[in-house]
Design a protein around this motif. Sequence first.
Motif, PDB file in Angstrom:
ATOM      1  N   LEU A 243       0.770  -1.212  -0.171  1.00  0.00           N
ATOM      2  CA  LEU A 243      -0.107  -0.098  -0.188  1.00  0.00           C
ATOM      3  C   LEU A 243       0.817   1.310  -0.053  1.00  0.00           C
ATOM      4  CD1 LEU A 243      -2.844  -0.795   2.337  1.00  0.00           C
ATOM      5  CD2 LEU A 243      -3.023  -0.644   0.091  1.00  0.00           C
ATOM      6  N   ARG A 244       1.746   1.346   0.646  1.00  0.00           N
ATOM      7  CA  ARG A 244       2.909   2.552   0.775  1.00  0.00           C
ATOM      8  C   ARG A 244       3.348   2.556  -0.629  1.00  0.00           C
ATOM      9  NH1 ARG A 244       4.833   0.191   5.632  1.00  0.00           N
ATOM     10  NH2 ARG A 244       6.630  -0.262   4.459  1.00  0.00           N
ATOM     11  N   GLY A 245       3.890   1.438  -1.049  1.00  0.00           N
ATOM     12  CA  GLY A 245       4.452   1.504  -2.434  1.00  0.00           C
ATOM     13  C   GLY A 245       3.285   2.105  -3.574  1.00  0.00           C
ATOM     14  N   TRP A 246       2.155   1.523  -3.596  1.00  0.00           N
ATOM     15  CA  TRP A 246       1.013   2.045  -4.411  1.00  0.00           C
ATOM     16  C   TRP A 246       0.768   3.542  -4.341  1.00  0.00           C
ATOM     17  CZ3 TRP A 246      -4.852   1.272  -3.676  1.00  0.00           C
ATOM     18  CH2 TRP A 246      -5.489   1.565  -4.796  1.00  0.00           C
ATOM     19  N   ARG A 247       0.750   4.097  -2.945  1.00  0.00           N
ATOM     20  CA  ARG A 247       0.528   5.512  -2.859  1.00  0.00           C
ATOM     21  C   ARG A 247       1.631   6.110  -3.273  1.00  0.00           C
ATOM     22  NH1 ARG A 247      -1.481   8.854   1.089  1.00  0.00           N
ATOM     23  NH2 ARG A 247      -2.492   7.223   2.310  1.00  0.00           N
ATOM     24  N   ALA A 248       3.159   5.854  -3.127  1.00  0.00           N
ATOM     25  CA  ALA A 248       4.091   6.572  -3.659  1.00  0.00           C
ATOM     26  C   ALA A 248       3.772   6.623  -5.372  1.00  0.00           C
ATOM     27  CB  ALA A 248       5.536   5.847  -3.049  1.00  0.00           C
ATOM     28  N   GLN A 249       3.516   5.475  -5.841  1.00  0.00           N
ATOM     29  CA  GLN A 249       3.322   5.574  -7.407  1.00  0.00           C
ATOM     30  C   GLN A 249       2.209   6.468  -7.668  1.00  0.00           C
ATOM     31  OE1 GLN A 249       2.397   1.467  -8.258  1.00  0.00           O
ATOM     32  NE2 GLN A 249       4.248   0.944  -8.199  1.00  0.00           N
ATOM     33  N   GLN A 250       1.118   6.645  -6.949  1.00  0.00           N
ATOM     34  CA  GLN A 250       0.023   7.518  -7.128  1.00  0.00           C
ATOM     35  C   GLN A 250       0.446   8.893  -7.069  1.00  0.00           C
ATOM     36  OE1 GLN A 250      -3.949   6.114  -6.204  1.00  0.00           O
ATOM     37  NE2 GLN A 250      -3.005   4.816  -4.880  1.00  0.00           N
ATOM     38  N   LYS A 251       1.296   9.384  -5.991  1.00  0.00           N
ATOM     39  CA  LYS A 251       1.563  10.460  -5.485  1.00  0.00           C
ATOM     40  C   LYS A 251       2.760  11.024  -6.838  1.00  0.00           C
ATOM     41  CE  LYS A 251       1.372  12.786  -2.312  1.00  0.00           C
ATOM     42  NZ  LYS A 251       0.320  13.712  -1.946  1.00  0.00           N
ATOM     43  N   SER A 252       3.516  10.138  -7.349  1.00  0.00           N
ATOM     44  CA  SER A 252       4.370  10.490  -8.341  1.00  0.00           C
ATOM     45  C   SER A 252       3.725  10.860  -9.562  1.00  0.00           C
ATOM     46  CB  SER A 252       5.498   9.146  -8.505  1.00  0.00           C
ATOM     47  OG  SER A 252       4.931   7.842  -9.227  1.00  0.00           O
TER      48      SER A 252
ATOM     49  N   GLY B 180       1.214  12.602  -9.786  1.00  0.00           N
ATOM     50  CA  GLY B 180       0.496  13.877  -9.176  1.00  0.00           C
ATOM     51  C   GLY B 180      -1.018  13.846  -8.983  1.00  0.00           C
ATOM     52  N   LEU B 181      -1.316  12.480  -8.229  1.00  0.00           N
ATOM     53  CA  LEU B 181      -2.553  12.300  -7.901  1.00  0.00           C
ATOM     54  C   LEU B 181      -2.680  13.043  -6.497  1.00  0.00           C
ATOM     55  CD1 LEU B 181      -3.671   8.668  -8.785  1.00  0.00           C
ATOM     56  CD2 LEU B 181      -4.284  10.819 -10.202  1.00  0.00           C
ATOM     57  N   LYS B 182      -3.762  13.500  -6.217  1.00  0.00           N
ATOM     58  CA  LYS B 182      -4.080  14.372  -4.742  1.00  0.00           C
ATOM     59  C   LYS B 182      -4.259  13.399  -3.779  1.00  0.00           C
ATOM     60  CE  LYS B 182      -5.162  18.646  -7.274  1.00  0.00           C
ATOM     61  NZ  LYS B 182      -4.405  19.729  -6.637  1.00  0.00           N
ATOM     62  N   ASP B 183      -4.251  13.900  -2.535  1.00  0.00           N
ATOM     63  CA  ASP B 183      -4.610  12.965  -1.483  1.00  0.00           C
ATOM     64  C   ASP B 183      -6.148  12.376  -1.283  1.00  0.00           C
ATOM     65  OD1 ASP B 183      -2.153  12.428  -0.462  1.00  0.00           O
ATOM     66  OD2 ASP B 183      -2.385  14.451   0.965  1.00  0.00           O
ATOM     67  N   GLU B 184      -6.795  13.388  -2.034  1.00  0.00           N
ATOM     68  CA  GLU B 184      -8.378  13.412  -2.100  1.00  0.00           C
ATOM     69  C   GLU B 184      -8.801  12.302  -2.893  1.00  0.00           C
ATOM     70  OE1 GLU B 184      -7.102  16.484  -2.886  1.00  0.00           O
ATOM     71  OE2 GLU B 184      -7.175  17.396  -0.552  1.00  0.00           O
ATOM     72  N   THR B 185      -7.863  11.661  -3.872  1.00  0.00           N
ATOM     73  CA  THR B 185      -8.120  10.842  -4.826  1.00  0.00           C
ATOM     74  C   THR B 185      -7.535   9.401  -4.308  1.00  0.00           C
ATOM     75  OG1 THR B 185      -7.954  12.104  -6.766  1.00  0.00           O
ATOM     76  CG2 THR B 185      -7.619   9.897  -7.131  1.00  0.00           C
ATOM     77  N   ILE B 186      -6.271   9.596  -3.775  1.00  0.00           N
ATOM     78  CA  ILE B 186      -5.588   8.549  -2.850  1.00  0.00           C
ATOM     79  C   ILE B 186      -6.180   7.875  -1.978  1.00  0.00           C
ATOM     80  CG2 ILE B 186      -3.508   7.702  -2.326  1.00  0.00           C
ATOM     81  CD1 ILE B 186      -2.020   9.862  -3.962  1.00  0.00           C
ATOM     82  N   GLU B 187      -6.711   8.662  -0.908  1.00  0.00           N
ATOM     83  CA  GLU B 187      -7.286   8.153   0.398  1.00  0.00           C
ATOM     84  C   GLU B 187      -8.353   7.108   0.138  1.00  0.00           C
ATOM     85  OE1 GLU B 187      -5.835   8.147   3.315  1.00  0.00           O
ATOM     86  OE2 GLU B 187      -4.249   9.059   2.294  1.00  0.00           O
ATOM     87  N   PRO B 188      -9.475   7.641  -0.495  1.00  0.00           N
ATOM     88  CA  PRO B 188     -10.628   6.600  -0.670  1.00  0.00           C
ATOM     89  C   PRO B 188     -10.095   5.345  -1.339  1.00  0.00           C
ATOM     90  CG  PRO B 188     -11.104   8.869  -1.617  1.00  0.00           C
ATOM     91  CD  PRO B 188      -9.702   8.991  -1.360  1.00  0.00           C
ATOM     92  N   ARG B 189      -9.172   5.387  -2.051  1.00  0.00           N
ATOM     93  CA  ARG B 189      -8.584   4.042  -2.823  1.00  0.00           C
ATOM     94  C   ARG B 189      -8.118   3.186  -1.888  1.00  0.00           C
ATOM     95  NH1 ARG B 189      -5.770   6.102  -8.516  1.00  0.00           N
ATOM     96  NH2 ARG B 189      -7.737   6.986  -9.505  1.00  0.00           N
ATOM     97  N   MET B 190      -7.216   3.864  -0.936  1.00  0.00           N
ATOM     98  CA  MET B 190      -6.512   3.037  -0.015  1.00  0.00           C
ATOM     99  C   MET B 190      -7.487   2.285   1.100  1.00  0.00           C
ATOM    100  SD  MET B 190      -3.329   3.456  -0.841  1.00  0.00           S
ATOM    101  CE  MET B 190      -2.112   3.366   0.764  1.00  0.00           C
ATOM    102  N   ARG B 191      -8.498   3.422   1.540  1.00  0.00           N
ATOM    103  CA  ARG B 191      -9.585   2.844   2.432  1.00  0.00           C
ATOM    104  C   ARG B 191     -10.244   1.624   1.901  1.00  0.00           C
ATOM    105  NH1 ARG B 191     -10.320   8.366   3.349  1.00  0.00           N
ATOM    106  NH2 ARG B 191     -12.120   8.425   2.129  1.00  0.00           N
ATOM    107  N   LEU B 192     -10.403   1.847   0.494  1.00  0.00           N
ATOM    108  CA  LEU B 192     -11.181   0.758  -0.129  1.00  0.00           C
ATOM    109  C   LEU B 192     -10.500  -0.722  -0.200  1.00  0.00           C
ATOM    110  CD1 LEU B 192     -13.843  -0.306  -2.038  1.00  0.00           C
ATOM    111  CD2 LEU B 192     -12.379   0.383  -4.008  1.00  0.00           C
TER     112      LEU B 192
END
Length: 69
Positions: free
Chosen positions: A34-43, A45-57
Amino acid sequence: MHQQKVALAGAAHMELVSGVVQLRPEDAMFDAMLRGWRAQQKSRGLKDETIEPRMRLVRRFLEFANEYP
């Protein structure tokens, strides 16, 4: 021939520490994924508002299935 590791966002060798024995390896691997996936999404340019719901899901699915992917 020795392959060189590339420092890509979310790469496994950047998330897990080599030589460390995990007490709960499944949990450690899942969290690293999950940390790696978050880092990929951040790289990308995705915003936390997009990433957080995905992580929770994904975490909710793990809780529902009671099995690791």
